[in-house]
Design a protein around this motif. Structure first.
Motif, PDB file in Angstrom:
ATOM      1  N   TRP A  15      34.930  48.317  20.228  1.00 29.53           N
ATOM      2  CA  TRP A  15      35.054  49.769  19.841  1.00 29.53           C
ATOM      3  C   TRP A  15      36.274  50.484  19.754  1.00 29.53           C
ATOM      4  O   TRP A  15      36.965  51.873  19.197  1.00 29.53           O
ATOM      5  CB  TRP A  15      34.840  50.394  21.300  1.00 29.53           C
ATOM      6  N   TRP A  16      37.453  49.673  19.808  1.00 30.52           N
ATOM      7  CA  TRP A  16      39.470  49.897  19.263  1.00 30.52           C
ATOM      8  C   TRP A  16      39.160  49.540  17.853  1.00 30.52           C
ATOM      9  O   TRP A  16      40.506  49.737  17.523  1.00 30.52           O
ATOM     10  CB  TRP A  16      40.060  49.558  20.688  1.00 30.52           C
ATOM     11  N   GLY A  17      38.419  49.158  17.498  1.00 29.24           N
ATOM     12  CA  GLY A  17      38.905  48.240  15.599  1.00 29.24           C
ATOM     13  C   GLY A  17      38.266  46.930  16.058  1.00 29.24           C
ATOM     14  O   GLY A  17      37.826  46.613  17.077  1.00 29.24           O
ATOM     15  N   LYS A  18      38.719  46.269  15.043  1.00 23.30           N
ATOM     16  CA  LYS A  18      38.256  44.542  14.556  1.00 23.30           C
ATOM     17  C   LYS A  18      38.843  43.632  15.723  1.00 23.30           C
ATOM     18  O   LYS A  18      40.677  43.584  15.514  1.00 23.30           O
ATOM     19  CB  LYS A  18      38.541  44.023  13.262  1.00 23.30           C
ATOM     20  N   GLU A  19      38.291  42.917  16.548  1.00 28.73           N
ATOM     21  CA  GLU A  19      38.523  41.711  17.011  1.00 28.73           C
ATOM     22  C   GLU A  19      38.984  40.266  16.298  1.00 28.73           C
ATOM     23  O   GLU A  19      37.990  40.273  16.133  1.00 28.73           O
ATOM     24  CB  GLU A  19      38.022  41.771  18.509  1.00 28.73           C
ATOM     25  N   VAL A  20      39.897  39.337  16.392  1.00 26.50           N
ATOM     26  CA  VAL A  20      39.294  38.342  15.715  1.00 26.50           C
ATOM     27  C   VAL A  20      40.718  37.528  17.071  1.00 26.50           C
ATOM     28  O   VAL A  20      41.707  37.300  16.953  1.00 26.50           O
ATOM     29  CB  VAL A  20      40.081  38.037  13.688  1.00 26.50           C
ATOM     30  N   LEU A  21      39.332  35.731  16.974  1.00 23.99           N
ATOM     31  CA  LEU A  21      40.245  35.780  18.419  1.00 23.99           C
ATOM     32  C   LEU A  21      40.529  34.357  17.169  1.00 23.99           C
ATOM     33  O   LEU A  21      40.106  33.679  16.100  1.00 23.99           O
ATOM     34  CB  LEU A  21      38.556  34.717  19.064  1.00 23.99           C
ATOM     35  N   SER A  22      41.888  34.012  17.856  1.00 26.32           N
ATOM     36  CA  SER A  22      43.081  33.175  16.969  1.00 26.32           C
ATOM     37  C   SER A  22      41.912  31.303  17.692  1.00 26.32           C
ATOM     38  O   SER A  22      41.756  31.484  18.841  1.00 26.32           O
ATOM     39  CB  SER A  22      43.773  33.130  17.364  1.00 26.32           C
ATOM     40  N   HIS A  23      42.344  31.038  16.644  1.00 23.56           N
ATOM     41  CA  HIS A  23      42.147  29.410  17.132  1.00 23.56           C
ATOM     42  C   HIS A  23      42.883  28.319  16.493  1.00 23.56           C
ATOM     43  O   HIS A  23      42.738  26.837  15.868  1.00 23.56           O
ATOM     44  CB  HIS A  23      40.043  28.844  16.396  1.00 23.56           C
ATOM     45  N   ASP A  24      43.869  29.212  16.662  1.00 23.33           N
ATOM     46  CA  ASP A  24      44.936  27.718  16.145  1.00 23.33           C
ATOM     47  C   ASP A  24      45.036  27.098  17.240  1.00 23.33           C
ATOM     48  O   ASP A  24      44.986  26.739  18.527  1.00 23.33           O
ATOM     49  CB  ASP A  24      46.189  29.133  16.338  1.00 23.33           C
ATOM     50  N   PRO A  25      46.092  26.137  17.026  1.00 17.88           N
ATOM     51  CA  PRO A  25      46.109  25.096  18.129  1.00 17.88           C
ATOM     52  C   PRO A  25      46.754  25.379  19.110  1.00 17.88           C
ATOM     53  O   PRO A  25      47.921  25.489  19.666  1.00 17.88           O
ATOM     54  CB  PRO A  25      47.337  23.870  17.686  1.00 17.88           C
ATOM     55  N   GLY A  26      45.988  24.747  20.706  1.00 17.01           N
ATOM     56  CA  GLY A  26      46.533  25.615  21.709  1.00 17.01           C
ATOM     57  C   GLY A  26      46.148  26.491  22.183  1.00 17.01           C
ATOM     58  O   GLY A  26      46.755  27.391  22.669  1.00 17.01           O
ATOM     59  N   ALA A  27      45.273  27.757  21.092  1.00 19.00           N
ATOM     60  CA  ALA A  27      45.057  29.121  21.328  1.00 19.00           C
ATOM     61  C   ALA A  27      44.382  29.632  22.200  1.00 19.00           C
ATOM     62  O   ALA A  27      44.047  30.247  22.911  1.00 19.00           O
ATOM     63  CB  ALA A  27      45.321  29.965  19.844  1.00 19.00           C
ATOM     64  N   CYS A  28      42.876  28.632  22.562  1.00 15.83           N
ATOM     65  CA  CYS A  28      42.148  28.771  23.618  1.00 15.83           C
ATOM     66  C   CYS A  28      41.825  27.507  24.333  1.00 15.83           C
ATOM     67  O   CYS A  28      42.142  26.150  24.409  1.00 15.83           O
ATOM     68  CB  CYS A  28      40.846  28.338  23.620  1.00 15.83           C
ATOM     69  N   ASN A  29      42.539  28.100  25.542  1.00 18.19           N
ATOM     70  CA  ASN A  29      42.309  27.421  26.770  1.00 18.19           C
ATOM     71  C   ASN A  29      40.789  27.089  27.489  1.00 18.19           C
ATOM     72  O   ASN A  29      39.843  28.246  28.117  1.00 18.19           O
ATOM     73  CB  ASN A  29      42.939  28.655  27.967  1.00 18.19           C
ATOM     74  N   LEU A  30      40.142  25.810  27.268  1.00 14.06           N
ATOM     75  CA  LEU A  30      38.645  25.363  27.183  1.00 14.06           C
ATOM     76  C   LEU A  30      39.075  25.179  28.694  1.00 14.06           C
ATOM     77  O   LEU A  30      37.769  24.052  28.232  1.00 14.06           O
ATOM     78  CB  LEU A  30      38.842  24.710  26.195  1.00 14.06           C
ATOM     79  N   SER A  31      39.876  24.533  29.651  1.00  9.83           N
ATOM     80  CA  SER A  31      39.899  23.855  30.925  1.00  9.83           C
ATOM     81  C   SER A  31      38.302  24.296  31.627  1.00  9.83           C
ATOM     82  O   SER A  31      38.572  23.316  31.933  1.00  9.83           O
ATOM     83  CB  SER A  31      41.147  24.243  31.477  1.00  9.83           C
ATOM     84  N   ARG A  32      38.493  25.634  32.081  1.00 10.60           N
ATOM     85  CA  ARG A  32      37.387  26.128  32.691  1.00 10.60           C
ATOM     86  C   ARG A  32      36.483  25.198  32.386  1.00 10.60           C
ATOM     87  O   ARG A  32      34.876  25.324  32.890  1.00 10.60           O
ATOM     88  CB  ARG A  32      37.434  27.419  32.511  1.00 10.60           C
ATOM     89  N   LEU A  33      35.891  25.203  30.613  1.00 11.51           N
ATOM     90  CA  LEU A  33      34.386  24.887  30.475  1.00 11.51           C
ATOM     91  C   LEU A  33      34.649  23.202  30.078  1.00 11.51           C
ATOM     92  O   LEU A  33      33.332  22.337  30.264  1.00 11.51           O
ATOM     93  CB  LEU A  33      34.043  25.801  28.931  1.00 11.51           C
ATOM     94  N   ASN A  34      35.372  22.943  29.904  1.00  8.88           N
ATOM     95  CA  ASN A  34      36.149  21.289  29.813  1.00  8.88           C
ATOM     96  C   ASN A  34      35.481  20.540  31.796  1.00  8.88           C
ATOM     97  O   ASN A  34      35.940  19.458  31.925  1.00  8.88           O
ATOM     98  CB  ASN A  34      36.925  20.834  29.630  1.00  8.88           C
ATOM     99  N   ASN A  35      36.106  22.029  32.626  1.00  6.04           N
ATOM    100  CA  ASN A  35      35.418  21.236  34.191  1.00  6.04           C
ATOM    101  C   ASN A  35      33.983  21.126  34.218  1.00  6.04           C
ATOM    102  O   ASN A  35      33.428  22.355  35.903  1.00  6.04           O
ATOM    103  CB  ASN A  35      36.231  21.894  34.585  1.00  6.04           C
ATOM    104  N   ARG A  36      33.217  21.334  33.617  1.00  6.39           N
ATOM    105  CA  ARG A  36      31.782  21.415  33.972  1.00  6.39           C
ATOM    106  C   ARG A  36      31.094  22.044  34.354  1.00  6.39           C
ATOM    107  O   ARG A  36      30.267  22.993  34.949  1.00  6.39           O
ATOM    108  CB  ARG A  36      30.554  20.264  34.682  1.00  6.39           C
TER     109      ARG A  36
END
Length: 105
Positions: A15-36
């Motif tokens: 609603w506020w414009g275009k969103e682009v998620l960064s996938h730079d090294p370290g940008a995404c905290n995947l710890s929740r997903l990697n905790n099953r």
């Protein structure tokens, strides 16, 4: 198990414009997903389709997860729809820790 992509740097209209998620090294905290984390139907905590075995950012700057699909009949219904090509997209809930506003006009 099955490997699914769940995010990319493809611009998404909000609603506020275009969103682009960064996938730079370290940008995404995947710890929740990697905790099953549970693999859910439409973000519904009452409809568990399986469990996420691992998640990572690929060299192609997309996030992936390996999912162990439940053998419960409810989950198997969605499995069959995915195998048949009826269901083709995966979504991941996320929190924004840092926002960088850009004007690329």
């Amino acid at each position: 198990t099955v490997i699914l992509p769940f995010s990319s740097e493809e611009p998404f209209e909000r609603w506020w414009g275009k969103e682009v998620l960064s996938h730079d090294p370290g940008a995404c905290n995947l710890s929740r997903l990697n905790n099953r984390a549970n693999f859910l139907w439409n973000h519904d905590f009452d409809v568990v389709l399986g469990v996420i075995e691992r998640a990572w950012t690929g060299d192609d700057r997309r996030n992936y997860c390996e999912v162990r699909w439940s053998k419960e009949e409810c989950a198997q219904k969605y499995w069959r729809e995915m195998v048949d090509g009826i269901l083709s997209n995966v979504s991941c809930a996320y929190l924004i820790d840092e926002l960088v506003e850009r004007n690329d006009n």
